[in-house]
Scaffold this motif. Structure first.
Motif, PDB file in Angstrom:
ATOM      1  N   GLY A  20       0.806  -1.213   0.000  1.00 38.54           N
ATOM      2  CA  GLY A  20       0.000   0.000   0.000  1.00 38.54           C
ATOM      3  C   GLY A  20       0.837   1.260   0.000  1.00 38.54           C
ATOM      4  N   ARG A  21       2.131   1.138  -0.261  1.00 38.41           N
ATOM      5  CA  ARG A  21       3.045   2.284  -0.261  1.00 38.41           C
ATOM      6  C   ARG A  21       3.675   2.442  -1.642  1.00 38.41           C
ATOM      7  NH1 ARG A  21       3.366   3.694   4.896  1.00 38.41           N
ATOM      8  NH2 ARG A  21       2.726   2.117   6.426  1.00 38.41           N
ATOM      9  N   PRO A  22       4.099   3.650  -1.992  1.00 42.60           N
ATOM     10  CA  PRO A  22       4.747   3.840  -3.288  1.00 42.60           C
ATOM     11  C   PRO A  22       5.986   2.969  -3.421  1.00 42.60           C
ATOM     12  CG  PRO A  22       4.181   5.960  -2.303  1.00 42.60           C
ATOM     13  CD  PRO A  22       3.956   4.920  -1.245  1.00 42.60           C
ATOM     14  N   VAL A  23       6.117   2.325  -4.557  1.00 42.98           N
ATOM     15  CA  VAL A  23       7.263   1.460  -4.840  1.00 42.98           C
ATOM     16  C   VAL A  23       7.913   1.954  -6.128  1.00 42.98           C
ATOM     17  CG1 VAL A  23       8.034  -0.877  -5.389  1.00 42.98           C
ATOM     18  CG2 VAL A  23       6.190  -0.528  -3.719  1.00 42.98           C
ATOM     19  N   MET A  24       9.218   2.187  -6.067  1.00 38.62           N
ATOM     20  CA  MET A  24       9.960   2.635  -7.238  1.00 38.62           C
ATOM     21  C   MET A  24      11.040   1.607  -7.573  1.00 38.62           C
ATOM     22  SD  MET A  24      10.787   4.734  -9.665  1.00 38.62           S
ATOM     23  CE  MET A  24       9.915   6.284  -9.339  1.00 38.62           C
ATOM     24  N   GLU A  25      10.977   1.051  -8.788  1.00 38.45           N
ATOM     25  CA  GLU A  25      12.002   0.135  -9.281  1.00 38.45           C
ATOM     26  C   GLU A  25      12.912   0.896 -10.239  1.00 38.45           C
ATOM     27  OE1 GLU A  25       9.976  -4.138  -9.732  1.00 38.45           O
ATOM     28  OE2 GLU A  25       8.683  -2.489 -10.407  1.00 38.45           O
ATOM     29  N   ILE A  26      14.221   0.759 -10.052  1.00 39.73           N
ATOM     30  CA  ILE A  26      15.166   1.589 -10.796  1.00 39.73           C
ATOM     31  C   ILE A  26      16.228   0.760 -11.514  1.00 39.73           C
ATOM     32  CG2 ILE A  26      14.857   3.573  -9.273  1.00 39.73           C
ATOM     33  CD1 ILE A  26      17.517   2.810  -7.925  1.00 39.73           C
ATOM     34  N   MET A  27      17.019   1.447 -12.339  1.00 36.78           N
ATOM     35  CA  MET A  27      18.200   0.945 -13.045  1.00 36.78           C
ATOM     36  C   MET A  27      17.882   0.306 -14.392  1.00 36.78           C
ATOM     37  SD  MET A  27      20.481   2.008 -11.047  1.00 36.78           S
ATOM     38  CE  MET A  27      21.953   1.365 -11.829  1.00 36.78           C
ATOM     39  N   GLU A  28      16.727  -0.273 -14.558  1.00 38.17           N
ATOM     40  CA  GLU A  28      16.353  -0.847 -15.845  1.00 38.17           C
ATOM     41  C   GLU A  28      14.911  -0.483 -16.155  1.00 38.17           C
ATOM     42  OE1 GLU A  28      15.645  -5.201 -15.799  1.00 38.17           O
ATOM     43  OE2 GLU A  28      16.324  -5.047 -13.729  1.00 38.17           O
ATOM     44  N   LEU A  29      14.507  -0.715 -17.386  1.00 39.56           N
ATOM     45  CA  LEU A  29      13.167  -0.341 -17.821  1.00 39.56           C
ATOM     46  C   LEU A  29      12.361  -1.589 -18.125  1.00 39.56           C
ATOM     47  CD1 LEU A  29      11.737   2.421 -18.402  1.00 39.56           C
ATOM     48  CD2 LEU A  29      12.159   1.968 -20.808  1.00 39.56           C
ATOM     49  N   GLY A  30      11.140  -1.639 -17.599  1.00 38.37           N
ATOM     50  CA  GLY A  30      10.282  -2.791 -17.831  1.00 38.37           C
ATOM     51  C   GLY A  30       8.889  -2.380 -18.256  1.00 38.37           C
ATOM     52  N   ARG A  31       8.167  -3.332 -18.797  1.00 33.96           N
ATOM     53  CA  ARG A  31       6.816  -3.051 -19.280  1.00 33.96           C
ATOM     54  C   ARG A  31       5.783  -3.051 -18.154  1.00 33.96           C
ATOM     55  NH1 ARG A  31       6.062  -3.549 -24.786  1.00 33.96           N
ATOM     56  NH2 ARG A  31       7.867  -4.294 -25.969  1.00 33.96           N
ATOM     57  N   ARG A  32       5.994  -3.841 -17.118  1.00 33.24           N
ATOM     58  CA  ARG A  32       4.990  -3.985 -16.070  1.00 33.24           C
ATOM     59  C   ARG A  32       5.621  -3.829 -14.693  1.00 33.24           C
ATOM     60  NH1 ARG A  32       0.248  -5.837 -18.078  1.00 33.24           N
ATOM     61  NH2 ARG A  32       0.267  -6.791 -20.163  1.00 33.24           N
ATOM     62  N   ILE A  67      19.156   9.027 -12.458  1.00 40.44           N
ATOM     63  CA  ILE A  67      18.207   7.961 -12.149  1.00 40.44           C
ATOM     64  C   ILE A  67      17.789   8.039 -10.691  1.00 40.44           C
ATOM     65  CG2 ILE A  67      17.991   5.453 -11.805  1.00 40.44           C
ATOM     66  CD1 ILE A  67      19.657   5.068 -14.333  1.00 40.44           C
ATOM     67  N   GLY A  68      18.772   8.169  -9.783  1.00 40.37           N
ATOM     68  CA  GLY A  68      18.468   8.243  -8.361  1.00 40.37           C
ATOM     69  C   GLY A  68      17.629   9.448  -7.997  1.00 40.37           C
ATOM     70  N   ALA A  69      18.006  10.624  -8.520  1.00 42.18           N
ATOM     71  CA  ALA A  69      17.283  11.849  -8.190  1.00 42.18           C
ATOM     72  C   ALA A  69      15.840  11.807  -8.705  1.00 42.18           C
ATOM     73  CB  ALA A  69      18.014  13.057  -8.758  1.00 42.18           C
ATOM     74  N   LEU A  70      15.657  11.387  -9.953  1.00 43.77           N
ATOM     75  CA  LEU A  70      14.310  11.352 -10.527  1.00 43.77           C
ATOM     76  C   LEU A  70      13.437  10.329  -9.804  1.00 43.77           C
ATOM     77  CD1 LEU A  70      12.324  12.307 -12.651  1.00 43.77           C
ATOM     78  CD2 LEU A  70      13.299  10.637 -14.244  1.00 43.77           C
ATOM     79  N   ALA A  71      14.029   9.188  -9.458  1.00 45.67           N
ATOM     80  CA  ALA A  71      13.269   8.172  -8.728  1.00 45.67           C
ATOM     81  C   ALA A  71      12.773   8.727  -7.402  1.00 45.67           C
ATOM     82  CB  ALA A  71      14.138   6.937  -8.499  1.00 45.67           C
ATOM     83  N   ALA A  72      13.635   9.437  -6.686  1.00 40.50           N
ATOM     84  CA  ALA A  72      13.255   9.999  -5.391  1.00 40.50           C
ATOM     85  C   ALA A  72      12.213  11.103  -5.544  1.00 40.50           C
ATOM     86  CB  ALA A  72      14.496  10.535  -4.674  1.00 40.50           C
ATOM     87  N   ILE A  73      12.355  11.927  -6.572  1.00 35.29           N
ATOM     88  CA  ILE A  73      11.381  13.009  -6.807  1.00 35.29           C
ATOM     89  C   ILE A  73       9.990  12.436  -7.049  1.00 35.29           C
ATOM     90  CG2 ILE A  73      10.691  14.777  -8.491  1.00 35.29           C
ATOM     91  CD1 ILE A  73      13.711  15.406  -8.819  1.00 35.29           C
ATOM     92  N   LYS A  74       9.909  11.425  -7.895  1.00 40.60           N
ATOM     93  CA  LYS A  74       8.610  10.838  -8.209  1.00 40.60           C
ATOM     94  C   LYS A  74       8.027  10.120  -6.992  1.00 40.60           C
ATOM     95  CE  LYS A  74       8.100   8.811 -12.252  1.00 40.60           C
ATOM     96  NZ  LYS A  74       7.063   9.655 -12.848  1.00 40.60           N
ATOM     97  N   LEU A  75       8.881   9.449  -6.227  1.00 38.68           N
ATOM     98  CA  LEU A  75       8.405   8.744  -5.043  1.00 38.68           C
ATOM     99  C   LEU A  75       7.826   9.729  -4.026  1.00 38.68           C
ATOM    100  CD1 LEU A  75       8.622   5.719  -3.785  1.00 38.68           C
ATOM    101  CD2 LEU A  75      10.265   6.826  -2.272  1.00 38.68           C
ATOM    102  N   LEU A  76       8.542  10.831  -3.759  1.00 42.52           N
ATOM    103  CA  LEU A  76       8.061  11.797  -2.769  1.00 42.52           C
ATOM    104  C   LEU A  76       6.802  12.514  -3.253  1.00 42.52           C
ATOM    105  CD1 LEU A  76      11.272  13.399  -1.221  1.00 42.52           C
ATOM    106  CD2 LEU A  76       9.957  11.392  -0.511  1.00 42.52           C
ATOM    107  N   ALA A  77       6.692  12.693  -4.565  1.00 44.85           N
ATOM    108  CA  ALA A  77       5.455  13.280  -5.093  1.00 44.85           C
ATOM    109  C   ALA A  77       4.279  12.371  -4.784  1.00 44.85           C
ATOM    110  CB  ALA A  77       5.579  13.507  -6.593  1.00 44.85           C
TER     111      ALA A  77
END
Length: 344
Positions: free
Chosen positions: A152-164, A310-320
């Motif tokens: 039930g919490r935001p989850v951010m997967e990083i370093m590679e790109l996936g479809r799902r 990658i790290g900065a954008l992941a954190a920005i989107k997660l905190l949003a």
């Protein structure tokens, strides 16, 4: 430049609670509580029934429960496969700057490329009610995916790109990057091209780069061969040793694509020491774009991945997402850059 992949915003699932587990197991919530906190207080059969429900739903006990009803964690776990690899250190630095500016603290976990260890870390960290969680990679054990999806919490997967992705994803296509390096080497006239990597059974992103190279070779009708692998973590020393071993095993090779710059730089240094002409006798290429690659002689051709970004954008989107603000597309392709230097 970031390439945004607009797939729409996916609604997060609500957290799995003790009541959900009780309903699935067909018992009262108090029975589930007893089974989790004092396993010997219920029968083995009932305990197994409840354990099955916990596993199926991905339930994680909230370790903040019973402290203060208003208690709210401002911690964001960040789980990576290595803390000795400069690549992940730079990603972590990008995350840390954004989190600290937003008043959040980072909790680090190192899986050592072990999916079972990742499951343990995710289970433990989710138990402390984090604001969200950032995990390197898209490949997880089934139990880990259930834990993350049911948190039930935001989850951010990083370093590679996936479809799902489970929730949100920021990264790049390692397959595409490997293919780009393959095309570059082919265009330079190399025809016997090999790939060297370490722990390829666990480092599946490196294997994706190999598959990209293999795709380029197949498309050009050139000889294809299995990757040359070693069982240890990457280091410059191993890269140098692997260069010598592979040239002795396959002297027909005229180019080598190393899974990362650590290995490639070590190969360049060893080649210089042994009097092996690069790129005359063997071309050498790497991946990641570490700064040292520009300082070698010859300078290293490599794929540059935007790690701090990658790290900065992941954190920005997660905190949003944590703040209830629009986080934008659930997938962002940050791309990569082929840096052609003298080693090829």
């Amino acid at each position: 430049m970031n390439q945004v992949v607009p797939l729409g915003r996916r609604a997060r699932s609500t957290a799995v609670t003790l009541k959900h587990v009780a309903a699935r197991a067909g018992v009262a919530p108090i029975t589930v509580s007893r089974a989790l906190n004092a396993p010997d207080s219920v029968s083995p059969l009932l305990r197994a029934q409840i354990d099955d429900a916990v596993t199926a739903l991905g339930y994680v006990p909230n370790r903040f429960a019973g402290v203060l009803a208003s208690a709210q964690s401002r911690v964001v776990p960040v789980i990576v496969p290595s803390l000795s690899n400069a690549v992940f250190i730079e990603v972590i630095q990008g995350i840390q700057g954004v989190l600290e500016a937003g008043g959040y603290q980072m909790l680090l976990g190192n899986t050592q490329y072990d999916l079972a260890r990742e499951t343990e870390l995710v289970s433990t960290m989710l138990g402390w009610a984090p604001a969200g969680i950032i995990v390197a990679g898209l490949r997880h054990a089934e139990r880990t995916r259930a834990l993350l999806a049911g948190s039930g919490r935001p989850v951010m997967e990083i370093m590679e790109l996936g479809r799902r992705p489970i929730d949100m994803n920021v990264g790049l296509s390692h397959l595409s990057a490997g293919e780009a390096m393959g095309r570059h080497l082919i265009e330079r006239g190399y025809r016997q091209i090999g790939f060297i990597g370490g722990r390829l059974g666990a480092d599946y992103r490196a294997m994706q780069r190999f598959r990209g190279l293999d795709r380029a070779l197949a498309g050009a009708g050139l000889d294809r061969r299995r990757p040359f692998a070693h069982p240890e973590s990457s280091s410059s020393e191993i890269g140098g040793n692997q260069l010598m071993a592979v040239l002795a095993q396959a002297p027909e090779l005229d180019a080598l694509f190393f899974a990362n710059d650590d290995l490639a730089v070590g190969a360049l240094l060893r080649a210089h020491r042994e009097g092996i002409d690069v790129p005359g006798r063997i071309a050498i290429a790497g991946f990641n774009g570490l700064g040292i690659g520009a300082l070698t002689t010859p300078a290293l051709t490599t794929i540059i991945s935007p790690r701090p970004e990658i790290g900065a954008l992941a954190a920005i989107k997660l905190l949003a997402r944590v703040s209830g603000e629009p986080a934008g597309p659930i997938r962002v392709d940050v791309g990569y850059r082929l840096m052609v230097r003298e080693s090829t």
